[in-house]
Design a protein around this motif. Structure first.
Motif, PDB file in Angstrom:
ATOM      1  N   ARG A 100     -67.119  17.303  -3.484  1.00 24.50           N
ATOM      2  CA  ARG A 100     -65.767  17.070  -3.450  1.00 24.50           C
ATOM      3  C   ARG A 100     -65.356  15.518  -2.599  1.00 24.50           C
ATOM      4  N   ARG A 278     -55.263  19.000  -5.065  1.00 22.88           N
ATOM      5  CA  ARG A 278     -55.802  18.559  -6.084  1.00 22.88           C
ATOM      6  C   ARG A 278     -55.707  17.542  -6.927  1.00 22.88           C
ATOM      7  N   GLU A 283     -60.791  17.114 -11.040  1.00 24.20           N
ATOM      8  CA  GLU A 283     -60.821  18.258 -10.578  1.00 24.20           C
ATOM      9  C   GLU A 283     -61.943  18.169  -9.204  1.00 24.20           C
ATOM     10  N   TYR A 286     -59.274  15.461  -4.141  1.00 23.27           N
ATOM     11  CA  TYR A 286     -58.125  15.915  -3.587  1.00 23.27           C
ATOM     12  C   TYR A 286     -57.437  14.631  -2.829  1.00 23.27           C
ATOM     13  N   ALA A 311     -55.713  21.873   1.654  1.00 25.38           N
ATOM     14  CA  ALA A 311     -56.880  21.243   0.712  1.00 25.38           C
ATOM     15  C   ALA A 311     -58.148  21.579   1.096  1.00 25.38           C
TER      16      ALA A 311
END
Ligand code: FAD
Length: 393
Positions: A100, A278, A283, A286, A311
C-alpha cells in the motif's frame, strides 16, 4: 515478508500515518517514510513566529523518534510511482516495492496564477506558505520595512491550505508593525468575496490595529492583480502600487507527486473515498491531507492528522485483518489576532456517499471577553504540543 507500506511525505499527514501504522500493527507491517528534509518546519504556528510569539527552532521537528520505532526513514524525494508494478522511484534511483502507498505531499503552487510571480522571484516576493527559509525571509523583510512603508499580501483563491492562515498572518504582521513601525500600512489583495473568520478578524484589526489594514476584495480589483518583482509593484486593475514587502500566496494544487502518480483531477487535487481516504483511482493508494479532495474538511494540519489515523486503520485492516471502525474526523483551526486574543473555528465530520461532510461546527463569536480569548489562545498552545507529539513521537 511482512506487508510493506510506503509513505510519501513526512508532514502532518504522512508522519502521523507512518507512526500509527507502526504503533498499532505491533510489528506486523514494514513501514517506510520518504521525506527529503531532515527537519520538518510546521506551517502551523509559523505565523506566531512572524509575530514574535515563537522562535523559529520551536517549529522544527525531526524523524528520530519515528526511526526509533522501526520506521525506515529515507531522506529523499519520491520521483515516480509505477502503479501497475506497485513501486516508487526515489531521487537517488532506488526503487521500493509497496503493498500500500500513502501519498501525503502537501501542496504545490499553480503556475502563473498571479501574473508576474513564479518560484524564481520567491526570494524577492516570498510565499512563506511552505514553512522554513521562506518564513524567515518574510519576517526579516517585515522587520526591514521603512517607517511608514507598505506590506502587501496577494491572498489565494479557494481551495488552499489553512483558510484562516493568510488573515492570521496579517494580524501578526500588524502586531509587529504596531510596535516597530506604527505608521506602516497593510494591503490585502483578495480574489475571494469572503474569507474564514472574517467578522472576527475585522473586529480584531479594528480594535488592535485601527486604520492599518485595508482589504481589497474582488469588487475593487483584488481578483485582478499582477506583480513586478524588479520594481516591487502590485498592479491592480492597471494601476501600479509601490510596496515594500509583497507576500504572494498563489493558487494551490496537490504536491506534484500526486499528479505524477496519475491520481489527480482536473482541479489538481486527488479525489478519495470519504470513508477511508483511499484514492478513487487506485485501490492500493491512500491520499492524506492537503493533497486530497475529500469534501468539507479544510486543508489543515489537524485535518491531515485526523485523516491519517483513519487511513492507517483502513490499511492495517486490509493488510493484517485487524478491526476497522467507522471513520470519524475532526478539525479546529485557531488563530491569534493579538497577544492573548485567540479565536477558533472547528467541526466534526463523517463520511457520506459523496464526501466527508461536516456534522457539527463551532466558531468563536465577536465581542467575546478577554478571559475567553486568552483561554482560546492557551488551548492552541496545548494543541500544538499535543499534535506534534502525535505526529513525530
Ligand atoms: P505537509 O505538512 O506540507 O507535508 C508534506 C510533506 O511532503 C513535506 O514535508 C514535503 O517535504 C514532503 N514531500 C512533498 N513532495 C514529496 C515527494 N515527492 N517525496 C517525498 N516527500 C515529499 N494547520 C492547522 O491545523 N492549524 C494551524 O494553525 C495552521 N496554520 C497554518 C499557517 C500557515 C501560514 C500555513 C501555510 C498553514 C497552516 N496550517 C495549519 C496548514 C497545515 O500546515 C497544512 O494543512 C498541513 O501541513 C498539511 O499536511 P500535509 O501532510 O498534507 O502536508
Amino acid at each position: 515478508a511482512k506487508p510493506h507500506v510506503v509513505v510519501i511525505g513526512g508532514g502532518a499527514g504522512g508522519a502521523t500515518a507512518a507512526r500509527y501504522l507502526m504503533k498499532d500493527s505491533e510489528g506486523a507491517l514494514d513501514v517506510t517514510l520518504i521525506e527529503p528534509n531532515a527537519t520538518y518546519y510546521t506551517c502551523f504556528f509559523s505565523n506566531l513566529y512572524l509575530g514574535g510569539f515563537r522562535d523559529f527552532d520551536s517549529l522544527g521537528h525531526t524523524y528520530g523518534k519515528l526511526a526509533d520505532m522501526g520506521i525506515k526513514v529515507v531522506q529523499d524525494m519520491a520521483t515516480g510511482v509505477d502503479r501497475a508494478a506497485r513501486t516508487v522511484t526515489l531521487g537517488n534511483g532506488d526503487v521500493l516495492n509497496y503493498d500500500r502507498l500513502v501519498i501525503a505531499p502537501g501542496i504545490d503552487f499553480v503556475d502563473d496564477s498571479v501574473p508576474g510571480w513564479s518560484l524564481d522571484v520567491a526570494e524577492v516576493m516570498p510565499h512563506a506558505y511552505k514553512a522554513g527559509p521562506q518564513t524567515q525571509l518574510l519576517k526579516s523583510q517585515v522587520e526591514a520595512m521603512p517607517q511608514g512603508g507598505t506590506f502587501a499580501m496577494v491572498a489565494p483563491p479557494n481551495p488552499y491550505r489553512c483558510p484562516p492562515g493568510p488573515y492570521e498572518r496579517i494580524s501578526m504582521v500588524a502586531h509587529l508593525l504596531k510596535t516597530n513601525n506604527p505608521t506602516g500600512k497593510i494591503l490585502i489583495f483578495d480574489p475571494k468575496e469572503n474569507f474564514s473568520k472574517r467578522a472576527l478578524f475585522e473586529e480584531g484589526w479594528q480594535k488592535h490595529y485601527s486604520g492599518m489594514v485595508t482589504w481589497i476584495g474582488p469588487d475593487l480589483g483584488g481578483a485582478n492583480v499582477e506583480v513586478r518583482a524588479d520594481t516591487m509593484e502590485v498592479i491592480v486593475d492597471g494601476e501600479a502600487e509601490k510596496v515594500d514587502v509583497c507576500n504572494v500566496i498563489p493558487a494551490q494544487k496537490a504536491g506534484m507527486i500526486a499528479a505524477t502518480a496519475g491520481i489527480t483531477d482536473d482541479a489538481g487535487w486527488a479525489p478519495v473515498d470519504p470513508a477511508s481516504m483511499r484514492s478513487k483511482s487506485d485501490e492500493n493508494i491512500y491520499v492524506l491531507g492537503d493533497a486530497s479532495a475529500q469534501g468539507d474538511m479544510p486543508k489543515s494540519g489537524f485535518s491531515a492528522n485526523s485523516q491519517a489515523k483513519v487511513a492507517a486503520m483502513a490499511i492495517r485492516g486490509e493488510l493484517t485483518d485487524s478491526r476497522v471502525f467507522p471513520a470519524r474526523y475532526s478539525n479546529t483551526c485557531w488563530s491569534l489576532i493579538a497577544p492573548d486574543d485567540g479565536v477558533k473555528v472547528g467541526a466534526s465530520y463523517e463520511p457520506t456517499e459523496e464526501k466527508i461532510a461536516s456534522v457539527e461546527s463551532f466558531i468563536s463569536e465577536t465581542g467575546e471577553d478577554a478571559a475567553l480569548r486568552k483561554s482560546t489562545y492557551e488551548e492552541s498552545l496545548g494543541w500544538y504540543s499535543g499534535i506534534t507529539a502525535d505526529m513525530f513521537g
